[in-house]
Scaffold this active site. Sequence first.
Site, PDB file in Angstrom:
ATOM      1  N   CYS A   9      21.411 -50.729 -10.786  1.00 13.00           N
ATOM      2  CA  CYS A   9      21.816 -51.491 -11.888  1.00 13.00           C
ATOM      3  C   CYS A   9      23.247 -51.899 -11.804  1.00 13.00           C
ATOM      4  O   CYS A   9      23.667 -52.698 -11.064  1.00 13.00           O
ATOM      5  CB  CYS A   9      21.388 -50.578 -13.111  1.00 13.00           C
ATOM      6  SG  CYS A   9      21.671 -51.023 -14.773  1.00 13.00           S
TER       7      CYS A   9
ATOM      8  N   ASP B 123      11.587 -57.661 -14.510  1.00 13.81           N
ATOM      9  CA  ASP B 123      13.106 -57.389 -14.790  1.00 13.81           C
ATOM     10  C   ASP B 123      13.777 -58.518 -15.606  1.00 13.81           C
ATOM     11  O   ASP B 123      13.650 -59.573 -15.278  1.00 13.81           O
ATOM     12  CB  ASP B 123      13.902 -57.369 -13.386  1.00 13.81           C
ATOM     13  CG  ASP B 123      15.291 -56.496 -13.615  1.00 13.81           C
ATOM     14  OD1 ASP B 123      16.136 -57.121 -14.297  1.00 13.81           O
ATOM     15  OD2 ASP B 123      15.767 -55.935 -12.924  1.00 13.81           O
TER      16      ASP B 123
ATOM     17  N   HIS C  21      13.325 -53.578 -15.387  1.00 13.38           N
ATOM     18  CA  HIS C  21      14.685 -53.000 -14.903  1.00 13.38           C
ATOM     19  C   HIS C  21      14.854 -51.843 -15.067  1.00 13.38           C
ATOM     20  O   HIS C  21      14.240 -50.840 -15.908  1.00 13.38           O
ATOM     21  CB  HIS C  21      15.527 -53.639 -15.780  1.00 13.38           C
ATOM     22  CG  HIS C  21      16.905 -53.600 -15.598  1.00 13.38           C
ATOM     23  ND1 HIS C  21      17.738 -54.252 -14.452  1.00 13.38           N
ATOM     24  CD2 HIS C  21      18.047 -52.819 -15.844  1.00 13.38           C
ATOM     25  CE1 HIS C  21      18.973 -54.011 -14.248  1.00 13.38           C
ATOM     26  NE2 HIS C  21      19.198 -52.856 -15.283  1.00 13.38           N
TER      27      HIS C  21
END
Length: 216
Positions: free
Chosen positions: A93, A147, A180
Amino acid sequence: MAAEGSFRVYLPEFMNGSAAPARMLDDFNNVLSDMSLTGWFWKPYYVIRVLIGILPVRIWASFPSTMPQVTSFVTALRDNEAANLPIGAAGYCWGGKHVLNLASGDAIRNGKPLIDVAFVAHPSYIVVPDEIHPIQRPLSVAVGDKDLVFKLKDVEQTKAIFAQKDDIPSEVIIYPGAQHGFAVRCNQENEEETRQGEEARKQAVNWFSVQFRGLK
């Protein structure tokens, strides 16, 4: 990862004490996963909670303020403990952007690059193609096709760029249905998410193991 790959792993804290609160794990799941009628009713509330939680990160742990710390840490590592060892960097991330930039530099310490191998999972705030073209180190990417941050069009462009880099080992593995954050904060009540998170972990371990062997 450390035990399975026989790696020495460092987890430095670069967020300047502004890491997002743990409650955001549930908040993100409520925003992204709960598609019931009641879930949609509550989504604005959880979106606001996410924004409140992420704001200190964006202010105090921005890329310009933290990248010098990351580079300094890795430089010290190369000068000392890893003077004669390969260095791999994993970024998830927020940290994915830092790792991609480490993999892009041509900085040399002790006759070696700052890092030798890179792995990122669902990286955030990546500027494609600007931050992909300069990459010079072997790179593995784990990302979901759902995502909303590192979007599929950017993933496909990344794959196309690496297809032209015949001299740099790379892989981009797309996990169907994954959102995500799946590699570090999957909903463990969801069997498929849990399986994909485990697969991403194995991807990282295998990538570092194979690439490190090639450096010896």
